[in-house]
Write a protein that holds these residues in place. Sequence first.
Motif: not given
Length: 114
Positions: A20, A30, A33
């Motif tokens: 991250y 992202m 994540l």
Amino acid sequence: MAWTVGNQTLENADQVLRYYVATEDDAAEMAILRDIRDQLLSDIDSVQTPAEVNGLIYWLLRDHQINCEGESLDETAERLGDLDIEADEDRYTDLIFTLKMAIEHLDDLMLDAM
């Protein structure tokens, strides 16, 4: 548990947090994540260290544009609860619940370390 992001296999919260930090906010990875972070937070007992718990929580708060500088997590949860009461809405209910679960797990980790 293990997750694949791009060509990386991530096996724990530490690896997720490191990926991250190295990933730009607008990167395609992202979203994946964030899903992994949410999975880890929903099973907070699987997160092994206070640093990992705090990292996941501060990332979550950042995504919600919540500044908690100078506040403990308890104080942040209380402030969000007060905002919900003042606005007569449940905007932060899920976030407050997640904070409370993280705080409880942090307390358990600290007790185990003694």
